[in-house]
Write an enzyme that holds these catalytic residues in place. Structure first.
Site, PDB file in Angstrom:
ATOM      1  NE  ARG A  34       2.714  -6.374  -0.532  1.00 34.95           N
ATOM      2  CZ  ARG A  34       2.481  -6.249   0.953  1.00 34.95           C
ATOM      3  NH1 ARG A  34       2.494  -7.397   1.477  1.00 34.95           N
ATOM      4  NH2 ARG A  34       2.113  -5.268   1.551  1.00 34.95           N
TER       5      ARG A  34
ATOM      6  CG  HIS B 102       4.850  -0.651   2.591  1.00 39.83           C
ATOM      7  ND1 HIS B 102       3.912  -0.738   1.686  1.00 39.83           N
ATOM      8  CD2 HIS B 102       4.374  -1.665   3.603  1.00 39.83           C
ATOM      9  CE1 HIS B 102       2.778  -1.569   2.238  1.00 39.83           C
ATOM     10  NE2 HIS B 102       3.409  -2.001   3.348  1.00 39.83           N
TER      11      HIS B 102
ATOM     12  CD  GLN C 254       2.292  -0.009   7.452  1.00 37.34           C
ATOM     13  OE1 GLN C 254       1.645  -0.864   6.620  1.00 37.34           O
ATOM     14  NE2 GLN C 254       1.764   0.698   8.462  1.00 37.34           N
TER      15      GLN C 254
ATOM     16  CG  ASP D 165       9.313  -3.840   9.029  1.00 37.98           C
ATOM     17  OD1 ASP D 165       8.447  -4.699   9.347  1.00 37.98           O
ATOM     18  OD2 ASP D 165       9.356  -3.773   7.860  1.00 37.98           O
TER      19      ASP D 165
ATOM     20  CB  CYS E 199       4.463  -1.895   8.617  1.00 34.53           C
ATOM     21  SG  CYS E 199       5.618  -3.041   8.638  1.00 34.53           S
TER      22      CYS E 199
ATOM     23  NE  ARG F 269      -1.696   0.152   4.176  1.00 35.39           N
ATOM     24  CZ  ARG F 269      -0.721  -1.102   3.662  1.00 35.39           C
ATOM     25  NH1 ARG F 269      -0.201  -2.022   4.667  1.00 35.39           N
ATOM     26  NH2 ARG F 269      -0.945  -1.497   2.662  1.00 35.39           N
TER      27      ARG F 269
HETATM   28  N1  NVA Z   1       9.553  -4.929   5.485  1.00 32.49           N
HETATM   29  C1  NVA Z   1       8.437  -5.742   5.349  1.00 32.49           C
HETATM   30  C2  NVA Z   1       7.080  -5.256   5.195  1.00 32.49           C
HETATM   31  C3  NVA Z   1       6.010  -6.056   5.360  1.00 32.49           C
HETATM   32  C4  NVA Z   1       4.584  -5.413   5.446  1.00 32.49           C
HETATM   33  C5  NVA Z   1       8.598  -6.629   3.768  1.00 32.49           C
HETATM   34  O1  NVA Z   1       8.970  -5.990   3.009  1.00 32.49           O
HETATM   35  O2  NVA Z   1       8.534  -7.718   3.853  1.00 32.49           O
HETATM   36  N1   CP Z   2       1.771  -3.816   6.566  1.00 30.76           N
HETATM   37  C1   CP Z   2       1.418  -4.559   5.313  1.00 30.76           C
HETATM   38  O1   CP Z   2       1.735  -4.126   4.342  1.00 30.76           O
HETATM   39  O2   CP Z   2       0.790  -5.756   5.878  1.00 30.76           O
HETATM   40  P1   CP Z   2       0.681  -6.868   4.668  1.00 30.76           P
HETATM   41  O3   CP Z   2       1.912  -7.401   4.277  1.00 30.76           O
HETATM   42  O4   CP Z   2      -0.042  -8.050   5.569  1.00 30.76           O
HETATM   43  O5   CP Z   2      -0.269  -6.609   3.411  1.00 30.76           O
END
Ligand code: NVA
Ligand code: CP
Length: 301
Positions: free
Chosen positions: A104, A131, A134, A220, A260, A288
């Site tokens: 990540r 992502h 997700q 989101d 998500c 997930r």
């Molecule tokens: N769009 C959000 C998703 C978190 C799972 C981010 O990138 O922070």
């Molecule tokens: N939706 C998602 O990816 O959650 P986290 O940021 O908690 O991993």
């Protein structure tokens, strides 16, 4: 042929994606029935989080253990990565010792470099651009709720044209969904992702129009990880984009709400909607685990 890496949904063909989702549903049933499955026995997944996570971290670690394998969480700050060891070297070394790497991170180019230098599959656990994990869970959830044929399904995306939105755009093209995206001016999805998915999407700044008659409504956070400084400005720009009961009432009666998570109540979604009967967010969050176990089976075996 199994994909080498999973950096975007485009690493899977439509057939592979549908097979993965079917396998995810099977794995969920297996777990419910207490069936022992050691398909990843002696396999190790290295997990690197440059950004925070709850769901991704727990689902990959629990998933590896449930399939007889193990996961190692590498906090960049506790490793030489935090002291500037080149990514290329890190990728070559870690991949010589494990069976898969989940990353990540921010810039998508980082995960592309990791994949280029890794001798084992690399999985995108979120970048600023996509992502895809997700979407595996969201699509599994829709199949569970609506049946296998999602083609023609109308999905409304309300809010920021961000990484999750980009992965929905890919999913729409691959599976033949109709994705109506409503974003405030200046927050539209990236032009190259729009270009690639043109046939499956429409863009506007009108949440009501996007949600009208939709089968699925998705949103989101307005400020993704890394955009904390823009929070206040974004709250102003996104006024009118909260998915509340009034907006949700424009969708089909049986429409499903997805997010998500983490969610910010009374910002992008009202408490009534996320806790309401149309919300499938916690089903998707659990998925997930199952969807990524199916992904790990494909990539690591
Ligand atoms: N769009 C959000 C998703 C978190 C799972 C981010 O990138 O922070
Ligand atoms: N939706 C998602 O990816 O959650 P986290 O940021 O908690 O991993």
């Amino acid at each position: 042929m199994a994909p080498k890496h999973f950096l975007t949904l485009d690493d899977l063909s439509r057939t592979q994606l549908l097979a993965l989702l079917a396998r995810a549903i099977e794995l969920k049933a297996e777990r419910r029935n207490g069936v022992l499955n050691e398909s990843l026995k002696n396999k190790t997944l290295a997990m690197i989080f440059d950004k925070s996570s709850t769901r991704t971290r727990v689902s990959f670690e629990a998933g590896m253990r449930q399939l007889g394998g193990a996961a190692i969480n590498l906090n960049p700050e506790d490793t030489q990565m935090g002291r500037g060891e080149p990514l290329q070297d890190t990728a070559r070394v870690i991949s010589s010792m494990v069976d898969g790497i989940m990353l990540r991170t921010g810039p998508h180019s980082i995960i592309e470099t990791m994949a280029e230098y890794s001798s084992v599959p690399v999985i995108n656990g979120l970048t600023d651009l996509f992502h895809p994990c997700q979407l595996l869970a969201d699509l599994q959830t829709l199949i569970e709720l609506r049946g296998e044929n999602l083609s023609g399904c109308t999905v409304a995306w309300v809010g920021d044209g961000n990484n999750v939105c980009h992965s929905w755009m890919n999913a729409a093209r691959i599976l033949g969904l109709q994705l109506k995206i409503a974003t405030p001016e200046g927050f539209a999805p990236a032009a190259d992702v729009v270009q690639r998915n043109q046939s499956a999407i429409s863009l506007s700044d009108d949440p009501q129009m996007a949600v009208s008659d939709a089968d699925v409504v998705v949103t989101d956070t307005w400020a993704s990880m890394g955009q904390e400084d823009e929070k206040a400005a974004r709250q102003q720009a996104f006024a009118g984009y909260c998915v509340n009961e009034e907006l949700m009432s424009l969708a089909k009666d049986e429409a499903v709400f997805l997010h998500c998570l983490p969610a910010y109540r009374e910002m992008e979604v009202s408490d009534a909607v996320i806790e309401g009967p149309q919300s499938a967010v916690f089903q998707a969050a659990e998925n997930r685990l199952h969807a990524q176990k199916a992904l790990l089976e494909i990539l690591l075996t």
